[in-house]
Motif scaffolding. Structure first.
Motif, short mmCIF file in Angstrom:
data_model
loop_
_atom_site.label_atom_id
_atom_site.label_comp_id
_atom_site.label_asym_id
_atom_site.label_seq_id
_atom_site.Cartn_x
_atom_site.Cartn_y
_atom_site.Cartn_z
N VAL A 46 41.72 6.25 57.89
CA VAL A 46 40.91 6.03 59.09
C VAL A 46 39.48 5.67 58.69
O VAL A 46 38.88 4.75 59.25
N LEU A 47 38.93 6.39 57.71
CA LEU A 47 37.57 6.09 57.26
C LEU A 47 37.49 4.73 56.61
O LEU A 47 36.50 4.00 56.79
N ASP A 48 38.51 4.35 55.83
CA ASP A 48 38.52 3.01 55.22
C ASP A 48 38.58 1.92 56.30
O ASP A 48 37.89 0.90 56.21
N ALA A 49 39.39 2.14 57.32
CA ALA A 49 39.48 1.16 58.41
C ALA A 49 38.16 1.05 59.17
O ALA A 49 37.74 -0.04 59.55
N ALA A 50 37.50 2.19 59.37
CA ALA A 50 36.20 2.16 60.06
C ALA A 50 35.16 1.44 59.21
O ALA A 50 34.32 0.70 59.74
N LEU A 51 35.20 1.63 57.91
CA LEU A 51 34.26 0.96 57.02
C LEU A 51 34.47 -0.55 57.03
O LEU A 51 33.52 -1.34 57.12
N ALA A 61 35.86 -2.28 59.46
CA ALA A 61 35.50 -2.78 60.78
C ALA A 61 33.99 -2.88 60.93
O ALA A 61 33.48 -3.81 61.56
N SER A 62 33.25 -1.92 60.37
CA SER A 62 31.80 -1.97 60.51
C SER A 62 31.20 -3.11 59.69
O SER A 62 30.20 -3.70 60.08
N GLU A 63 31.80 -3.41 58.56
CA GLU A 63 31.30 -4.52 57.75
C GLU A 63 31.61 -5.87 58.40
O GLU A 63 30.83 -6.80 58.33
N ALA A 64 32.73 -5.97 59.07
CA ALA A 64 33.12 -7.23 59.69
C ALA A 64 32.39 -7.48 61.00
O ALA A 64 32.29 -8.60 61.45
N ALA A 65 31.84 -6.44 61.62
CA ALA A 65 31.21 -6.57 62.92
C ALA A 65 29.76 -7.06 62.82
O ALA A 65 29.15 -7.35 63.83
#
Length: 77
Positions: free
Chosen positions: A5-10, A12-16
C-alpha cells in the motif's frame, strides 16, 4: 501488505506531480489584478445610490406580507 500500500501511494504521489503552465507569481498577479479591477468598478458606482433623495415608503395594509418597518402607521390611517 502494508508495504504494498505504501509503495502504491509513493508511486501515485510521484506520478501526480504536474508542472504549472506559468509561474505561480503570475497566477497571483492575475488574481490581484482582477480584484483591483473589481475595486475600481465599485468605486466608480458609489454615487449611483445618491442620485435621488430617498422616497418615503407608503404603508399598504392590503399587502399579503407587509413589512414591519412602518411601526404601526398603516393601522392609524
Amino acid at each position: 501488505m502494508l508495504s504494498q500500500v505504501l509503495d502504491a501511494a509513493l508511486v501515485a504521489s510521484e506520478a501526480a506531480h504536474v508542472e504549472l503552465p506559468v509561474p505561480a507569481w503570475t497566477i497571483g498577479a492575475g488574481i490581484m489584478a482582477f480584484f483591483v479591477l473589481l475595486m475600481f468598478a465599485t468605486i466608480a458606482f458609489t454615487s449611483v445610490g445618491q442620485r435621488h433623495s430617498a422616497v418615503e415608503e407608503q404603508a399598504d395594509p392590503h399587502r399579503q406580507h407587509p413589512n414591519k418597518h412602518d411601526h404601526g402607521q398603516a393601522a392609524r390611517h
